[in-house]
Each structure stands twice: as structure tokens, then as C-alpha cells.
Write a protein that holds these residues in place. Structure first.
Motif, short mmCIF file in Angstrom:
data_model
loop_
_atom_site.label_atom_id
_atom_site.label_comp_id
_atom_site.label_asym_id
_atom_site.label_seq_id
_atom_site.Cartn_x
_atom_site.Cartn_y
_atom_site.Cartn_z
N GLU A 74 69.89 -23.93 26.67
CA GLU A 74 70.43 -23.45 25.40
C GLU A 74 70.59 -24.59 24.40
N ILE A 75 70.90 -25.79 24.88
CA ILE A 75 71.01 -26.93 23.97
C ILE A 75 69.64 -27.25 23.37
N VAL A 76 68.60 -27.25 24.21
CA VAL A 76 67.24 -27.51 23.71
C VAL A 76 66.84 -26.43 22.71
N GLN A 77 67.14 -25.17 23.02
CA GLN A 77 66.83 -24.08 22.11
C GLN A 77 67.55 -24.26 20.77
N THR A 78 68.80 -24.70 20.83
CA THR A 78 69.56 -24.95 19.60
C THR A 78 68.92 -26.05 18.77
N ILE A 79 68.41 -27.07 19.43
CA ILE A 79 67.72 -28.15 18.71
C ILE A 79 66.47 -27.62 18.02
N TYR A 80 65.69 -26.78 18.72
CA TYR A 80 64.52 -26.15 18.10
C TYR A 80 64.92 -25.37 16.85
N GLU A 81 65.89 -24.48 17.04
CA GLU A 81 66.26 -23.57 15.96
C GLU A 81 66.88 -24.31 14.78
N THR A 82 67.70 -25.31 15.06
CA THR A 82 68.34 -26.07 13.99
C THR A 82 67.30 -26.88 13.22
N SER A 83 66.37 -27.49 13.93
CA SER A 83 65.30 -28.24 13.27
C SER A 83 64.49 -27.31 12.38
N ASN A 84 64.24 -26.13 12.88
CA ASN A 84 63.49 -25.13 12.11
C ASN A 84 64.25 -24.76 10.84
N THR A 85 65.56 -24.50 10.99
CA THR A 85 66.38 -24.12 9.83
C THR A 85 66.41 -25.24 8.79
N LEU A 86 66.48 -26.47 9.26
CA LEU A 86 66.54 -27.63 8.35
C LEU A 86 65.17 -28.02 7.82
N ASN A 87 64.12 -27.34 8.33
CA ASN A 87 62.74 -27.63 7.93
C ASN A 87 62.39 -29.09 8.16
N ARG A 88 62.70 -29.55 9.37
CA ARG A 88 62.41 -30.94 9.71
C ARG A 88 61.94 -31.02 11.15
N LEU A 89 61.35 -32.14 11.49
CA LEU A 89 60.86 -32.35 12.84
C LEU A 89 62.02 -32.47 13.82
N ALA A 90 61.85 -31.89 14.99
CA ALA A 90 62.82 -32.08 16.07
C ALA A 90 62.62 -33.47 16.67
N PRO A 91 63.60 -33.98 17.38
CA PRO A 91 63.41 -35.27 18.08
C PRO A 91 62.18 -35.20 18.99
N LYS A 124 58.14 -24.41 22.78
CA LYS A 124 57.45 -25.43 21.98
C LYS A 124 56.24 -24.84 21.28
N GLU A 125 55.43 -24.06 22.04
CA GLU A 125 54.25 -23.43 21.46
C GLU A 125 54.64 -22.42 20.39
N HIS A 126 55.71 -21.66 20.65
CA HIS A 126 56.16 -20.66 19.69
C HIS A 126 56.58 -21.31 18.38
N ASN A 127 57.38 -22.36 18.48
CA ASN A 127 57.85 -23.03 17.28
C ASN A 127 56.72 -23.74 16.55
N GLN A 128 55.78 -24.28 17.31
CA GLN A 128 54.64 -24.95 16.70
C GLN A 128 53.81 -23.96 15.89
N SER A 129 53.59 -22.75 16.44
CA SER A 129 52.79 -21.76 15.74
C SER A 129 53.47 -21.27 14.47
N LYS A 130 54.80 -21.26 14.47
CA LYS A 130 55.54 -20.82 13.29
C LYS A 130 55.63 -21.89 12.23
N ASN A 131 55.52 -23.15 12.65
CA ASN A 131 55.82 -24.25 11.72
C ASN A 131 54.72 -25.31 11.73
N ASN A 132 53.46 -24.87 11.86
CA ASN A 132 52.40 -25.86 11.96
C ASN A 132 52.15 -26.61 10.67
N ASN A 133 52.82 -26.20 9.61
CA ASN A 133 52.63 -26.90 8.35
C ASN A 133 53.35 -28.23 8.30
N ILE A 134 54.36 -28.45 9.15
CA ILE A 134 55.07 -29.74 9.08
C ILE A 134 55.04 -30.49 10.40
#
Length: 377
Positions: A74-91, A124-134
Motif C-alpha cells: 500500500e505504501i508503494v501504491q501510494t507513492i505511485y498515485e501521489t507521483s501521478n497526482t503531482l505529475n512528477r516522476l516517482a523515485p 508499474k506497467e499500468h502507471n507507465q501506460s497512463k503517463n508515458n508522456n513524462i
């Protein structure tokens, strides 16, 4: 028994009395910290001036069974989602550390890691497909076990960004010193923990042990944490300033009754009961606040309290289910002191006493959920 380092562990494996099969209450406590964890992760990511290359995350007192990997997942998922919301790369890299005492059943966790990594890969694949622009939103995760007591140093200086701990800090590092009088007579006879008949000197010894332990915990984490790192903790406590308040100790009082019934039948030596005290303490808000302020390394970002049904998530008969849950937690130290031969009888009696108790009152436990921020040096 004094130190718990070599004797306290949750029941191993996945059998009927295992912790893995009897930890629904602990799972509930974890769920109650979800918002605090999400906020802490967001604040950590927002505080970074540039791309975050790596983060150190530690779950202290991870235990075993499904809850252990659920937390870091859940912590990793939160990092994905928060990075997505902030429109920035995750660690790019997440160092995920699972800590518990040396006797913890880490193997039970390890065998579940392949499914954990598979789930992370899918996210990772799901988030990459949604945000491949950055770029790549998916960090690489490195999971490690760190055995040892959290009442002391576990990690290198300034290596951890976020600490999490649930259902652990009510356990002390040892049975308190000072439970005998000057003539070595035991003071808390017939009891396992604090009760209405417990002498003040015993209560003070328990409170002092908690203060020493929690202060050591905070000092150790402050050295290991980066500046403005964060920590979310949840553990059992009590609402009243009275240490013998029912929510803080009734379950141990009922277990003591089961043991004393066995003493009356000659099945357990009375001296064995008199010489056993739990390395446990349910603190109140005033004690918690005092230790945090006195130690001085952390600021309180938020503090919530909750009342939870003690039989949370139990599907079987309430007494039997709660007795199994307590057995999954306590059997290792009870067996060390009393022997394995009494366990079935003891917890059978305990289940009956719990059933009678539940027929007269609704059993509750009181919890603290606290989020802390490290002060700048």
C-alpha cells in the motif's frame, strides 16, 4: 523472563493458531492509518526540490502473514498515485525494509515476495501506460529483512525517509524492573499485567519502562531518518489516565483468571503465575505526549484515537476466536515460562471466560494513530 528479544514472536506458519490466520484486528489498525500514510508520503515527495532518485521505507514490527506485505504494498501504491497526482516522476528506487525480532517468521513473508513483485510490476506497467508522456512512474523495489529490536539502532544514519509501525509499540523491550519489594517478594501476585489490585510501585515501574523504551525508539529513529522525514505509528493504548482502566487491561485480567483456575486445580504452580508479568504497556495520551516533547526530535503532525471491537473480523464463536487471536500473539512467551503442555487447556478456558465476558459487555480496545515529523537539526 526479562528481555523479549529471544522469546516474543507471533505464532509461525499458517495453521489454525498461527498469527497469519488470526490477525484481523491488526489488519484493522493498519487500515486506520491509511490517510496519515498518504499524507506523509505526499509531504515527503513535495518536499523534494528535484527528482527523487531513491527512498528508504521501513515497516517496524512487521510480524508475519498477509499483513506484512500488505503494508509495504500500500505504501508503494501510494507513492505511485501521489507521483501521478503531482505529475512528477516517482523515485527510481525504493528500499523497503521489513523489521521484527530475530525469532519472527520471515520465511512466511519471503515465500510471498514473488506475488508481491508481480503486483508491483503490473502497477508499474499500468502507471507507465497512463503517463508515458513524462516517463517511468514505476520505481524498482528492493525488499530486505532487518531483524532486531526497534528499541535501538537498526539502520545507517540518515538513510530512511519514512517509518511505519502498527500493533507493535505497546510491547516493551523487557518486563519492567521493580516488580519485587526489598525482600524479593513478588508484588503483582496472581496477575499477568496491571489490574485494580496492582500496587502503585508496579504501575510506576511499567510506566517508567514505557517512557524509557519509547524515548529510545524516538532517539534511534531520529538518527536514522533524513531531515523532515516522517513516521506513522499505530498501537494499543488507553483513554483513561488510570492504568487499570478496563480497555487497557481487561483481556489480560481474564487470561490471568484462566491461569489461576488452573492453579486452583493443581495444574499450574502458583509461583509460576506470580513470577510472570507481560512485557506490555497501554499508555495514555498524557504519557505519550510527555515522552515526545521530552525527547524532542519529532513534531506531532496529527494524532487520532479510535475504539475498535476486540473481536474485529472474527467469524467464529467470539470467545474462541479472540482466544485464538491472543494465543497467536502470546503463545511463545507463555510456552517459554509455563511449558507447551498447558496451552490447549489454558486457551480453552480463556475462550469460555471470554464468552461469558462478551455476553455481558461489548469488548473494545483503544488505539493511537500518530504521525510525526523529524525536526531539522
Amino acid at each position: 523472563m526479562e528481555s523479549v528479544v529471544e522469546t516474543l514472536h507471533m505464532n509461525k506458519g499458517a495453521g489454525e493458531t498461527s498469527y497469519a490466520m488470526n490477525s484481523s484486528l491488526q489488519r484493522k489498525l493498519i487500515s486506520l492509518t491509511k490517510q496519515a500514510v498518504e499524507k506523509a508520503i505526499k509531504e515527503i515527495l513535495c518536499s523534494q526540490r528535484g527528482p527523487t532518485m531513491k527512498m528508504g521505507i521501513a515497516d517496524l514490527g512487521c510480524s508475519t502473514g498477509p499483513n506484512a506485505l500488505m503494508v509495504i504494498s500500500e505504501i508503494v501504491q501510494t507513492i505511485y498515485e501521489t507521483s501521478n497526482t503531482l505529475n512528477r516522476l516517482a523515485p527510481k528506487e525504493l528500499m523497503l525494509y521489513l523489521n521484527d525480532l530475530f525469532t519472527n517468521d520471515f520465511n512466511n513473508i519471503f515465500v510471498s515476495l514473488p506475488s508481491f513483485y508481480k503486483k508491483i510490476g503490473q502497477e508499474k506497467e499500468h502507471n507507465q501506460s497512463k503517463n508515458n508522456n513524462i516517463g517511468d512512474f514505476g520505481p524498482t523495489c528492493f525488499v530486505s529483512a532487518v531483524p532486531g529490536t526497534f528499541y535501538g539502532r537498526l539502520f545507517p544514519t540518515k538513510s530512511i525517509n519514512f517509518f511505519h509501525s502498527s500493533s507493535s509499540l505497546h510491547w516493551l523491550s523487557r518486563v519492567p524492573i521493580g516488580l519485587k519489594d526489598e525482600s524479593a517478594r513478588r508484588l503483582n501476585t496472581g496477575k499477568l499485567y496491571i489490574s485494580k489490585s496492582t500496587p502503585n510501585s508496579v504501575i510506576e515501574a511499567y510506566s517508567q519502562q514505557f517512557q524509557n523504551d519509547f524515548s529510545c525508539f524516538l532517539e534511534s529513529r531520529s538518527l536514522e531518518m533524513v531531515d523532515e522525514g516522517r513516521m506513522v505509528l499505530s498501537f494499543l493504548g488507553r483513554e483513561s489516565t488510570d492504568p487499570a482502566a478496563i480497555y487497557g487491561c481487561y483481556h489480560w485480567e481474564l487470561l490471568a483468571q484462566a491461569l489461576m483456575a488452573m492453579v486452583s486445580e493443581g495444574l499450574v504452580e502458583e509461583e509460576k503465575v506470580d513470577s510472570f508479568n507481560l512485557p506490555y504497556y497501554a499508555c495514555c495520551y498524557e504519557e505519550l505526549k510527555m515522552v515526545i516533547e521530552k525527547e524532542g526530535s519529532f513534531m506531532v503532525d496529527s494524532l487520532e484515537t479510535n475504539e475498535i471491537d476486540w473481536d474485529e473480523g472474527i467469524e467464529s464463536e467470539r470467545g474462541e476466536g479472540v482466544a485464538r487471536a491472543v494465543r497467536a500473539i502470546l503463545e511463545s512467551i507463555l510456552e517459554y515460562h509455563f511449558g507447551s503442555h498447558i496451552m490447549d487447556d489454558l486457551f480453552g478456558r480463556y475462550a469460555q471466560i471470554l464468552d461469558h465476558h462478551f455476553s455481558r459487555t461489548k469488548a473494545k480496545c483503544f488505539t493511537f494513530n500518530i504521525s510525526l515529523v523529524k525536526r531539522r537539526e
